[in-house]
Scaffold this motif. Structure first.
Motif, PDB file in Angstrom:
ATOM      1  N   THR A  18       0.819  -1.213   0.000  1.00  0.00           N
ATOM      2  CA  THR A  18       0.000   0.000   0.000  1.00  0.00           C
ATOM      3  C   THR A  18       0.849   1.257   0.000  1.00  0.00           C
ATOM      4  O   THR A  18       0.471   2.250  -0.603  1.00  0.00           O
ATOM      5  CB  THR A  18      -0.949   0.024   1.213  1.00  0.00           C
ATOM      6  N   GLU A  19       1.985   1.219   0.658  1.00  0.00           N
ATOM      7  CA  GLU A  19       2.848   2.397   0.701  1.00  0.00           C
ATOM      8  C   GLU A  19       4.226   2.009   0.188  1.00  0.00           C
ATOM      9  O   GLU A  19       4.969   1.297   0.854  1.00  0.00           O
ATOM     10  CB  GLU A  19       2.955   2.940   2.119  1.00  0.00           C
ATOM     11  N   LEU A  20       4.554   2.489  -0.999  1.00  0.00           N
ATOM     12  CA  LEU A  20       5.862   2.231  -1.597  1.00  0.00           C
ATOM     13  C   LEU A  20       6.622   3.538  -1.726  1.00  0.00           C
ATOM     14  O   LEU A  20       6.022   4.578  -2.035  1.00  0.00           O
ATOM     15  CB  LEU A  20       5.699   1.624  -2.985  1.00  0.00           C
ATOM     16  N   PRO A  21       7.940   3.503  -1.543  1.00  0.00           N
ATOM     17  CA  PRO A  21       8.718   4.714  -1.823  1.00  0.00           C
ATOM     18  C   PRO A  21       8.626   5.035  -3.316  1.00  0.00           C
ATOM     19  O   PRO A  21       8.359   4.147  -4.132  1.00  0.00           O
ATOM     20  CB  PRO A  21      10.140   4.339  -1.409  1.00  0.00           C
ATOM     21  N   PRO A  22       8.803   6.298  -3.687  1.00  0.00           N
ATOM     22  CA  PRO A  22       8.614   6.696  -5.089  1.00  0.00           C
ATOM     23  C   PRO A  22       9.318   5.814  -6.132  1.00  0.00           C
ATOM     24  O   PRO A  22       8.686   5.445  -7.122  1.00  0.00           O
ATOM     25  CB  PRO A  22       9.122   8.144  -5.122  1.00  0.00           C
ATOM     26  N   PRO A  23      10.593   5.432  -5.953  1.00  0.00           N
ATOM     27  CA  PRO A  23      11.204   4.586  -6.995  1.00  0.00           C
ATOM     28  C   PRO A  23      10.507   3.229  -7.147  1.00  0.00           C
ATOM     29  O   PRO A  23      10.315   2.748  -8.270  1.00  0.00           O
ATOM     30  CB  PRO A  23      12.648   4.393  -6.513  1.00  0.00           C
ATOM     31  N   ALA A  24      10.101   2.618  -6.047  1.00  0.00           N
ATOM     32  CA  ALA A  24       9.406   1.330  -6.119  1.00  0.00           C
ATOM     33  C   ALA A  24       8.009   1.503  -6.713  1.00  0.00           C
ATOM     34  O   ALA A  24       7.544   0.654  -7.482  1.00  0.00           O
ATOM     35  CB  ALA A  24       9.323   0.693  -4.734  1.00  0.00           C
ATOM     36  N   ALA A  25       7.335   2.597  -6.378  1.00  0.00           N
ATOM     37  CA  ALA A  25       6.009   2.863  -6.944  1.00  0.00           C
ATOM     38  C   ALA A  25       6.100   3.071  -8.459  1.00  0.00           C
ATOM     39  O   ALA A  25       5.256   2.565  -9.209  1.00  0.00           O
ATOM     40  CB  ALA A  25       5.383   4.082  -6.270  1.00  0.00           C
ATOM     41  N   GLU A  26       7.145   3.766  -8.892  1.00  0.00           N
ATOM     42  CA  GLU A  26       7.349   3.962 -10.332  1.00  0.00           C
ATOM     43  C   GLU A  26       7.610   2.629 -11.019  1.00  0.00           C
ATOM     44  O   GLU A  26       7.091   2.373 -12.111  1.00  0.00           O
ATOM     45  CB  GLU A  26       8.512   4.930 -10.580  1.00  0.00           C
TER      46      GLU A  26
END
Length: 158
Positions: A18-26
């Motif tokens: 549910t909560e990923l740091p920006p690089p992982a979310a990208e």
């Protein structure tokens, strides 16, 4: 007469925290975009994107998450592979309970391939013969490419 029609329906689910740091979310967004392309090109029948928690107490686990994890474990046992270190059980201190309890830690994201209602593959996983099989390996497997010689180093779930 030869036919390319599948017997079952191939669905791929992209599970992500549910909560990923920006690089992982990208990266998860890129994986999802590639899955949608695979669906549009007929390599898979359906693509779903679902969220899960980073970790949860084993004894108080959500029923749906527990059932999903158990189906993954069952698949791994049948295939002779392991889900660790990507999925782990760790002892953590619970301030609510005031004691150490076991927690299930989920990977940042994961591909689950279903043939009808049956799990047919989970990425990432570990294979004793070929080592770690990553989400990228899963994407390549869906289009029929083998990257067993180019598998990147595997990292733990946390």
């Amino acid at each position: 007469m030869h036919s390319n029609k599948r017997e079952g329906s191939i669905e791929v689910v992209l599970y992500e925290r549910t909560e990923l740091p920006p690089p992982a979310a990208e990266r998860a967004d890129c994986v999802h975009d590639r899955l949608v392309e695979l669906e549009e090109n007929g390599h898979v029948d359906a693509v779903t994107r679902e969220e899960w928690v980073k970790r949860t107490p084993v004894e108080d686990c959500d029923d749906e998450l527990r059932d999903t994890y158990l189906s993954f474990e069952s698949w791994a046992d049948e295939e002779g592979v392991r889900l660790t270190p990507f999925f782990q059980t760790r002892e953590c201190f619970s301030s609510a309970a005031g004691e150490h309890t076991d927690w299930l830690v989920m990977p940042a994201f994961c591909l689950a391939v279903y043939d009808g209602d049956d799990v047919s593959a989970i990425y990432p996983h570990n294979d004793d013969e070929d080592g770690a099989k990553t989400v990228e390996d899963g994407l390549q497997a869906l289009i029929g490419e083998d990257l067993s010689d180019a598998t990147p180093e595997a990292l733990a779930a946390d």
